[in-house]
Each structure stands twice: as structure tokens, then as C-alpha cells.
Design a protein around this motif. Structure first.
Motif, PDB file in Angstrom:
ATOM      1  N   LEU A 164     -22.426 -26.988  11.209  1.00 32.04           N
ATOM      2  CA  LEU A 164     -22.563 -28.270  10.509  1.00 32.04           C
ATOM      3  C   LEU A 164     -22.564 -29.443  11.494  1.00 32.04           C
ATOM      4  O   LEU A 164     -23.344 -30.384  11.347  1.00 32.04           O
ATOM      5  CB  LEU A 164     -21.441 -28.447   9.491  1.00 32.04           C
ATOM      6  N   LEU A 165     -21.696 -29.390  12.489  1.00 31.64           N
ATOM      7  CA  LEU A 165     -21.668 -30.441  13.507  1.00 31.64           C
ATOM      8  C   LEU A 165     -23.011 -30.507  14.227  1.00 31.64           C
ATOM      9  O   LEU A 165     -23.609 -31.584  14.345  1.00 31.64           O
ATOM     10  CB  LEU A 165     -20.545 -30.199  14.519  1.00 31.64           C
ATOM     11  N   TYR A 166     -23.506 -29.373  14.697  1.00 33.01           N
ATOM     12  CA  TYR A 166     -24.757 -29.365  15.446  1.00 33.01           C
ATOM     13  C   TYR A 166     -25.929 -29.835  14.580  1.00 33.01           C
ATOM     14  O   TYR A 166     -26.770 -30.602  15.029  1.00 33.01           O
ATOM     15  CB  TYR A 166     -25.030 -27.978  16.031  1.00 33.01           C
ATOM     16  N   ARG A 167     -25.972 -29.396  13.331  1.00 30.52           N
ATOM     17  CA  ARG A 167     -27.039 -29.857  12.430  1.00 30.52           C
ATOM     18  C   ARG A 167     -26.963 -31.366  12.224  1.00 30.52           C
ATOM     19  O   ARG A 167     -27.980 -32.045  12.193  1.00 30.52           O
ATOM     20  CB  ARG A 167     -26.957 -29.143  11.092  1.00 30.52           C
ATOM     21  N   SER A 168     -25.757 -31.899  12.097  1.00 28.88           N
ATOM     22  CA  SER A 168     -25.602 -33.345  11.882  1.00 28.88           C
ATOM     23  C   SER A 168     -26.038 -34.146  13.105  1.00 28.88           C
ATOM     24  O   SER A 168     -26.359 -35.326  12.985  1.00 28.88           O
ATOM     25  CB  SER A 168     -24.161 -33.682  11.514  1.00 28.88           C
ATOM     26  N   LEU A 169     -26.056 -33.503  14.266  1.00 29.18           N
ATOM     27  CA  LEU A 169     -26.518 -34.154  15.497  1.00 29.18           C
ATOM     28  C   LEU A 169     -28.026 -33.969  15.701  1.00 29.18           C
ATOM     29  O   LEU A 169     -28.578 -34.474  16.670  1.00 29.18           O
ATOM     30  CB  LEU A 169     -25.756 -33.613  16.705  1.00 29.18           C
ATOM     31  N   GLY A 170     -28.671 -33.223  14.805  1.00 28.60           N
ATOM     32  CA  GLY A 170     -30.117 -33.037  14.885  1.00 28.60           C
ATOM     33  C   GLY A 170     -30.561 -31.680  15.397  1.00 28.60           C
ATOM     34  O   GLY A 170     -31.764 -31.423  15.498  1.00 28.60           O
ATOM     35  N   PHE A 171     -29.648 -30.791  15.731  1.00 31.40           N
ATOM     36  CA  PHE A 171     -30.019 -29.453  16.184  1.00 31.40           C
ATOM     37  C   PHE A 171     -30.560 -28.646  15.016  1.00 31.40           C
ATOM     38  O   PHE A 171     -30.080 -28.760  13.889  1.00 31.40           O
ATOM     39  CB  PHE A 171     -28.803 -28.716  16.768  1.00 31.40           C
ATOM     40  N   CYS A 172     -31.578 -27.833  15.293  1.00 29.33           N
ATOM     41  CA  CYS A 172     -32.187 -26.954  14.302  1.00 29.33           C
ATOM     42  C   CYS A 172     -32.221 -25.538  14.858  1.00 29.33           C
ATOM     43  O   CYS A 172     -32.338 -25.345  16.072  1.00 29.33           O
ATOM     44  CB  CYS A 172     -33.621 -27.387  13.999  1.00 29.33           C
TER      45      CYS A 172
END
Length: 182
Positions: A144-152
Motif C-alpha cells: 500500500l505504501l509503495y502504491r501510494s508513492l506511484g509504484f506499480c
């Protein structure tokens, strides 16, 4: 005129008798790691990652190679509470996040996000075009943290790489294109 007890006279707002709320520890200082941090960094890595912690010799070499992208959270009393490490390749302008951790007692306070945002800002300034990382597929909070930073999730297979670190050691590979890095 009668004198009232000192406690009552001083405690007009119940400051002496009201329970004191527990205060949060001050936020740790985010800074670039120093060579003198290596023993404490090893302790932190072992505390958080246990059996998969980096050996001391490897942390030393990673520090020698990537010190400018090894950031720590220093609580001011000599203990580190978290770190992030990014390794960048010069030729392809790619970077890998090799480690991100925050001690259990300091999680859910935005410190992992703070570490990631700062390292991404530094990578962008260096001209890095793409940042990749791996995460355990069951680590929902980190994903969730990585997705919120734009990681896919990286294709193919929605990022899932079975046996990435060996039998039964699946990982999700995620990627972020940095604006201004291309």
C-alpha cells in the motif's frame, strides 16, 4: 484570612492532580548514514529482518558503494529507528531499493513514507529514470505504501515472481518511473 493549602492554590486548573498524557517520542532525524552508523545499522537490520538481514560485510560494502542513498532515522540517543537504501546503476539510470525498514515501535507514523520520499527526491536529482523494488507478496502495508508513492507491479505476471529469492521465496516486483529522470 485563612491560608488555603499550597496544592490547591497552585492547582487552579487541576494541573497537579490531572493525569499527564503520555507524550509521543520526538520524531527521529532523517539524515545520510555515516560510517560510524554501521554497527547500529547492523543491529537495526537484524532486529527488523532477522534471518534475512544483511551480513555486516555486505552492509559495509553497500555503504561504500551507495552512501549518498543510504538514509537513516536517528532518534538522537545513538539508536537508529529506520533506514532506506537505494542502489543506482550508472549506465541504465535505474535504481533498486535494496532495503526499507522502520522499527516496530515507530511504525504507522509516516516514517517509511518519509524515508522513501527523500530517497526518491535524491534519485530524481541524480537523473535516475526508473526505481524498482521487491516486496513480500503478503506484506500488504508495504505494498500500500509503495502504491501510494506511484509504484506499480512490473509486468509480466502482475509483478509476481515465484521463487525470486529461492524455493518458496516469492516476491512482487514493483516499478516507478521518475518524472524528470528521463
Amino acid at each position: 484570612m485563612t491560608a488555603e493549602p499550597l496544592e490547591r492554590a497552585l492547582d487552579h486548573d487541576e494541573r497537579l492532580t490531572r493525569p499527564t498524557p503520555l507524550s509521543e517520542p520526538p520524531p527521529p532525524l532523517l539524515r545520510t548514514a555515516r560510517e560510524s552508523d554501521l554497527p547500529e545499522l547492523q543491529r537495526l537490520d537484524e532486529e527488523v529482518f532477522r534471518e534475512v538481514a544483511y551480513p555486516a560485510f555486505l552492509l559495509r560494502q553497500l555503504y561504500d558503494l551507495y552512501a549518498e542513498h543510504l538514509l537513516v532515522l536517528d532518534d538522537g540517543d545513538g539508536r537508529l529507528r529506520g533506514y532506506v537504501l537505494a542502489a543506482t546503476t550508472a549506465i541504465s539510470r535505474d535504481s533498486w531499493i535494496l532495503g526499507l525498514c522502520v522499527t516496530e515501535d515507530r511504525r504507522r507514523h509516516g516514517l517509511g513514507r518519509e524515508l522513501m520520499e527523500e530517497v526518491l527526491k535524491r534519485l530524481r536529482r541524480c537523473g535516475t529514470a526508473r526505481v524498482r523494488l521487491t516486496v513480500e507478496p503478503a506484506n500488504g502495508a508495504a505494498i500500500l505504501l509503495y502504491r501510494s508513492l506511484g509504484f506499480c507491479p512490473e509486468q509480466p505476471g502482475d509483478g509476481l515472481r515465484p521463487d525470486y529469492f529461492g524455493p518458496g521465496e516469492d516476491r512482487l516486483v514493483m516499478c516507478l518511473a521518475l518524472p524528470g529522470g528521463d
